[in-house]
Design an enzyme around this catalytic site. Sequence first.
Site, PDB file in Angstrom:
ATOM      1  N   CYS A  93     -15.451 -49.900  32.430  1.00 43.24           N
ATOM      2  CA  CYS A  93     -16.676 -50.703  32.461  1.00 43.24           C
ATOM      3  C   CYS A  93     -17.923 -49.880  32.104  1.00 43.24           C
ATOM      4  O   CYS A  93     -18.088 -49.537  30.938  1.00 43.24           O
ATOM      5  CB  CYS A  93     -16.813 -51.352  33.824  1.00 43.24           C
ATOM      6  SG  CYS A  93     -17.780 -52.846  33.775  1.00 43.24           S
ATOM      7  N   ARG A 127     -22.240 -63.220  33.851  1.00 44.96           N
ATOM      8  CA  ARG A 127     -21.453 -62.084  34.371  1.00 44.96           C
ATOM      9  C   ARG A 127     -20.002 -62.513  34.416  1.00 44.96           C
ATOM     10  O   ARG A 127     -19.666 -63.553  35.022  1.00 44.96           O
ATOM     11  CB  ARG A 127     -21.970 -61.655  35.740  1.00 44.96           C
ATOM     12  CG  ARG A 127     -21.202 -60.503  36.360  1.00 44.96           C
ATOM     13  CD  ARG A 127     -21.968 -59.829  37.471  1.00 44.96           C
ATOM     14  NE  ARG A 127     -22.958 -58.898  36.925  1.00 44.96           N
ATOM     15  CZ  ARG A 127     -22.663 -57.633  36.625  1.00 44.96           C
ATOM     16  NH1 ARG A 127     -21.441 -57.174  36.758  1.00 44.96           N
ATOM     17  NH2 ARG A 127     -23.611 -56.854  36.136  1.00 44.96           N
ATOM     18  N   HIS A 191     -11.201 -52.991  36.435  1.00 49.28           N
ATOM     19  CA  HIS A 191     -11.368 -52.362  37.754  1.00 49.28           C
ATOM     20  C   HIS A 191     -10.139 -52.648  38.614  1.00 49.28           C
ATOM     21  O   HIS A 191      -9.189 -53.317  38.173  1.00 49.28           O
ATOM     22  CB  HIS A 191     -12.595 -52.960  38.462  1.00 49.28           C
ATOM     23  CG  HIS A 191     -13.898 -52.621  37.841  1.00 49.28           C
ATOM     24  ND1 HIS A 191     -14.477 -51.371  37.926  1.00 49.28           N
ATOM     25  CD2 HIS A 191     -14.757 -53.380  37.115  1.00 49.28           C
ATOM     26  CE1 HIS A 191     -15.634 -51.374  37.300  1.00 49.28           C
ATOM     27  NE2 HIS A 191     -15.834 -52.577  36.799  1.00 49.28           N
TER      28      HIS A 191
HETATM   29  N1  GLN Z   1     -23.754 -52.441  34.255  1.00 47.89           N
HETATM   30  C1  GLN Z   1     -22.663 -52.769  33.349  1.00 47.89           C
HETATM   31  C2  GLN Z   1     -22.444 -54.289  33.195  1.00 47.89           C
HETATM   32  O1  GLN Z   1     -22.844 -55.049  34.030  1.00 47.89           O
HETATM   33  C3  GLN Z   1     -21.369 -52.168  33.865  1.00 47.89           C
HETATM   34  C4  GLN Z   1     -20.955 -52.769  35.211  1.00 47.89           C
HETATM   35  C5  GLN Z   1     -19.696 -52.129  35.769  1.00 47.89           C
HETATM   36  O2  GLN Z   1     -19.457 -50.940  35.581  1.00 47.89           O
HETATM   37  N2  GLN Z   1     -18.901 -52.948  36.489  1.00 47.89           N
HETATM   38  O3  GLN Z   1     -21.828 -54.709  32.213  1.00 47.89           O
END
Ligand code: GLN
EC number: 6.3.5.13
Length: 242
Positions: A93, A127, A191
């Site tokens: 990520c 998101r 993740h």
């Molecule tokens: N800040 C980045 C995004 O929102 C990465 C987030 C993360 O590492 N989960 O895409």
Amino acid sequence: MDLTISWLYGTKMNIYGDRGNVLALAQRARWRGIAVRTVEVGLGEPLPPESDVFFFGGGQDQEQVAVSRDLQGAKGDALKQAIADGAGMLAVCGGYQLLGQEYRPHDAAPLPGIGLFDLVTEAGAERFIGNVVVETDLPFGELVGFENHSGLTHLGPTATPLGRVRVGRGNNGQDGTEGAVLGNAIGCYLHGALLPKNPALADWLLLAGLRRRHGDVALPPLDDTAELAAHATAVDRAVRTR
Ligand code: GLN
């Protein structure tokens, strides 16, 4: 044999269980009698020259600003050189995004990446949160994890996707790709932690690091009954709840 795992920015880039990847790599090596050293590499600290496998976890936009700056110049060049030389890399990520050309956060100046992967990421309005199942043509096959990112990653002409999304949104929710792969370096949005329930990927990374320094070594198989059961359960849940 010995192995050095270099954990990039472990205190800043470590969300959604990503630390579990470092623990899984170290434990799977120790189960084979390999002497493992895990080195956390923070802001302003040099890469250990004997790094065999790197882990670069996820992080929020504000953490990525300092990390992006720290990776510019010699440190980023050394990281690219180690990977060109065959070191293993798993980036997840936020770490993945900074291995590309650029990450463009919401309402902030673009953050330069190190340009390892030919890709650009731009924060989107939505998101992406949920389980992800990825089909790959690589030796480790199918991967399962979960994603939580607003970044939309678009691969450039010289980038190779890690795989195809079977469940979830992946790189950008549009082109069906997830992640990127270059040599023994993998970037993705998975993740979880990813590696405990994707043991074949963990061993693929360990072998990359070991073979770069020790030559054509092999890893004795482990009893992965529990890990594979966790993988199957996670895939089943992802498919049922998509
Ligand atoms: N800040 C980045 C995004 O929102 C990465 C987030 C993360 O590492 N989960 O895409």
